[in-house]
Enzyme design. Structure first.
Site, short mmCIF file in Angstrom:
data_model
loop_
_atom_site.label_atom_id
_atom_site.label_comp_id
_atom_site.label_asym_id
_atom_site.label_seq_id
_atom_site.Cartn_x
_atom_site.Cartn_y
_atom_site.Cartn_z
N ASP A 112 0.86 -1.17 0.00
CA ASP A 112 0.00 0.00 0.00
C ASP A 112 0.91 1.23 0.00
O ASP A 112 1.86 1.30 0.77
CB ASP A 112 -0.88 -0.01 1.25
CG ASP A 112 -2.29 0.48 0.98
OD1 ASP A 112 -2.42 1.59 0.45
OD2 ASP A 112 -3.24 -0.25 1.31
N HIS A 126 -11.15 -3.28 3.14
CA HIS A 126 -11.08 -2.91 4.56
C HIS A 126 -11.88 -1.66 4.90
O HIS A 126 -11.95 -1.28 6.07
CB HIS A 126 -9.61 -2.71 4.93
CG HIS A 126 -9.01 -1.53 4.20
ND1 HIS A 126 -8.84 -1.51 2.83
CD2 HIS A 126 -8.59 -0.32 4.64
CE1 HIS A 126 -8.34 -0.34 2.47
NE2 HIS A 126 -8.17 0.41 3.55
N ASP A 130 -3.14 4.65 -2.34
CA ASP A 130 -4.21 5.20 -1.52
C ASP A 130 -4.65 6.57 -2.03
O ASP A 130 -3.80 7.45 -2.26
CB ASP A 130 -3.65 5.34 -0.09
CG ASP A 130 -4.70 5.59 0.95
OD1 ASP A 130 -5.50 4.67 1.20
OD2 ASP A 130 -4.71 6.70 1.51
N GLU A 178 -6.48 3.87 -5.92
CA GLU A 178 -7.78 4.05 -5.27
C GLU A 178 -8.28 5.44 -5.67
O GLU A 178 -7.67 6.44 -5.33
CB GLU A 178 -7.65 3.95 -3.75
CG GLU A 178 -9.01 3.95 -3.08
CD GLU A 178 -9.01 4.46 -1.65
OE1 GLU A 178 -9.95 4.16 -0.91
OE2 GLU A 178 -8.06 5.19 -1.27
C1 GLC Z 1 -8.15 5.15 1.85
C2 GLC Z 1 -7.96 3.92 2.70
C3 GLC Z 1 -8.62 4.14 4.02
C4 GLC Z 1 -7.94 5.32 4.68
C5 GLC Z 1 -7.94 6.55 3.79
C6 GLC Z 1 -6.97 7.56 4.28
O1 GLC Z 1 -9.47 5.38 1.55
O2 GLC Z 1 -8.44 2.80 2.02
O3 GLC Z 1 -8.56 3.01 4.83
O4 GLC Z 1 -8.60 5.62 5.88
O5 GLC Z 1 -7.57 6.26 2.47
O6 GLC Z 1 -5.65 7.11 4.10
#
Ligand code: GLC
Ligand code: CA
Length: 563
Positions: free
Chosen positions: A98, A329, A199, A256
């Site tokens: 990640d 998650h 992320d 993401e």
């Molecule tokens: C992404 C992650 C999440 C996290 C956020 C901030 O959405 O998947 O778990 O809280 O970013 O890093």
């Protein structure tokens, strides 16, 4: 096509904190993962994506990084990491890390320096602004409740944090920041890892001037997404990253990207764009949210799910690449959300996997999904750990006076801790996740729902996943075949075909407990029809034109034209 291995791969996501504890401190760790590699290899997955394992004060369970080049002490050491990577590679498993670089922890030395003085060389690593009329520099809300700005008394300015106040946003417009990020990426790539899950990577470029979001709420705050998601320079930065780093390694990347449309996705993950290999889109994760957002619960409709997923299938075909997921998650358990976690838990978990994994794209399995793990409804807010849930509770119940039962209900349905209860390995104490006290309570259904049970039972969700994964490997046509939705308006059945030349796959899924009749629309003629997979025994396996489906039944047919 060696560089496209990620198209036919199946990814398994591990949330290390909740996967397996090897030393009895109640927290999952790297040695715990190492001890479960046989299990994962048996399942047949190709890639393990680990949620963050870097040094972190754990405000957001590792998504707040204090040192990018160090392993979180609770998870182990760099030696443990190297051992894990070696053992994975020996088994032919790839490792994806990640990469959390939209923000750091406020305990990262860059931020500690940055906040110390307006003249610090690190000041410009983050987004510092003066307040306006005694308020924040703009009206943006954070994802985790409250304003996206925190006042810092040392220098009497505010810093931006789209997530928790312990996650200050990095300033990507600063070229030194970008070089630092590329440097830490190389550090891990040179160790031999096989890729990154990035992320909130589409949030790194903010619109200059940081304009106010429109439609402020009664307290004057607004959602500023239009000014930080898919911002003006994001593609420039990703191409630079690709050019300077990624293109030099044979790795996979997935971004993401909340708030992307298919046309945005073609920019991030288009073939020949030299940015990312694929994105996580969120549209199907929003079909059960009302206008108030995530916590504004709304029943979802199958026709919406079909329409969203089909549009993504169509619009990326031949131009960009999809990732396929129903859970991770941050999301509730897929079987509780889109299936039935009671009477038809096993049938519906199999059906969901079938519906998803035979589409075009790279499938992601979230830990526990392969045994049909479910949501949890802890009785008290004290049982929860997630910073998003804590902040919601504080804002809505403690400060806002909302009905606690109503907020707790929303947490039961949508809270991220649904996915973060420990992995259920057996019916033994604490599901054999730990011999100590787990950092978060287990789902009380572990005596029934666990790996040991699933491995022993030929009809389990787990064995069905194995078959499904094998099927994808045995039929590479499933990688590139065209996707077509059939019966778009049917309220209960999700059916689609995948077609390539003289071969067609037909996937029929009943998403509810009724017994609807499936009628195949007339189309091309196929001489052979073979039932390749189903989650119920089927007597007449050649009967494809018309049949009744049982609750949550799914069937997969392969049809061939002889020419
Ligand atoms: C992404 C992650 C999440 C996290 C956020 C901030 O959405 O998947 O778990 O809280 O970013 O890093
Ligand atoms: Ca541990």
């Amino acid at each position: 096509m060696a560089q496209d291995w990620w198209k036919s791969a199946v990814v398994y996501q591990i949330y290390p904190r909740s996967f397996m504890d090897s030393n009895g401190d109640g927290i999952g760790d790297l040695q715990g993962i190492l001890g479960k590699l046989d299990y994962l290899q048996d399942l047949g997955v190709d890639v393990l994506w680990l949620s963050p394992i870097y040094d972190s004060p754990n405000d957001d369970n590792g998504y707040d990084i204090r040192d990018y080049k160090k392993i979180m002490s609770e998870f182990g050491t760099m030696e443990d990491f190297e051992q894990l990577l070696l053992q994975m590679h020996r088994r032919g498993l790839k490792l994806v890390m990640d990469l959390v670089v939209n923000h750091t922890s406020d305990e990262h030395p860059w931020f500690v320096e940055s906040r110390s003085s307006i003249d610090s060389p690190y000041r410009n690593y983050y987004l510092w602004r003066k307040g306006k009329q005694g308020r924040e520099p703009n009206n943006w809300l954070s994802y985790f409740s409250g304003p996206a700005w925190e006042y810092d008394s040392t220098t009497q300015e505010y810093y931006l944090h789209l997530f928790s106040r312990k996650q200050p946003d990095l300033n990507w417009d600063n070229p030194t920041v970008r070089q630092q990020v590329y440097d830490l990426m190389k550090f891990w790539l040179d160790k031999g890892i096989d890729g990154f899950r990035m992320d909130v990577i589409n949030h790194i470029s903010k619109v200059p001037g940081l304009p106010d979001g429109s439609h402020p709420n009664e307290r004057g705050y607004a959602w500023g997404g239009e000014f930080f998601a898919n911002g003006p320079r994001v593609h420039e930065y990703l191409q630079e990253m690709n050019h300077q780093v990624l293109s030099r390694y044979d790795v996979m990347t997935v971004g993401e990207t909340g708030g992307v449309s298919p046309s945005d996705a073609r920019l991030y993950a288009g073939f020949n764009r030299q940015e990312l290999n694929m994105v996580f889109q969120f549209e199907h994760m929003n079909i059960d949210a009302g206008p108030g957002g995530k916590w504004d619960l709304k029943p979802w409709k199958l026709t919406d799910l079909k329409q969203v997923l089909s549009r993504w299938q169509q619009e990326l075909h031949g131009t960009a690449w999809n990732s396929l997921y129903f859970g991770n998650h941050d999301q509730p358990r897929s079987v509780s959300r889109f299936g039935d976690d009671g009477l038809y838990r096993v049938e519906s978990a199999k059906m969901l996997a079938t519906c998803l994994m035979l589409q075009q794209g790279t499938p992601y399995i979230y830990q526990g999904e392969e045994i049909g793990m479910t949501n949890v409804d802890f009785p008290s807010i004290k049982d929860y750990r997630d910073v998003e849930i804590m902040n919601l509770w504080q804002e809505q119940v403690e400060q806002g006076g909302a009905d606690p039962a109503k907020v707790l209900h929303a947490i039961h349905v949508k809270g991220r801790d649904n996915a973060r209860t420990p992995m259920q390995w057996s019916a033994d104490a604490h599901a054999a996740f730990t011999v100590g006290e787990p950092w978060i309570k287990l789902n009380p259904n572990y005596p029934q729902v666990n790996v040991a049970q699933a491995v022993a039972d030929e009809n389990s969700v787990y064995h069905y996943y194995k078959r499904l994964i094998r099927l994808r490997k045995q039929h590479p046509v499933l990688v590139d075949a065209r996707y077509d939705l059939i019966l778009p308006n049917h309220q209960e059945i999700y059916a689609y075909t995948r077609t390539m030349e003289t071969e067609q796959w037909l996937v029929v899924c009943n998403f509810f407990a009724g017994q609807p009749e499936f009628v195949l629309p007339s189309g091309d003629f196929y001489q052979t029809t073979e039932l390749v997979l189903s989650n119920y025994p089927v007597l007449d396996s050649a009967e494809v034109d018309r049949f009744n489906l049982r609750p949550y039944e799914c069937r997969v047919y392969r049809r061939v034209q002889h020419v």
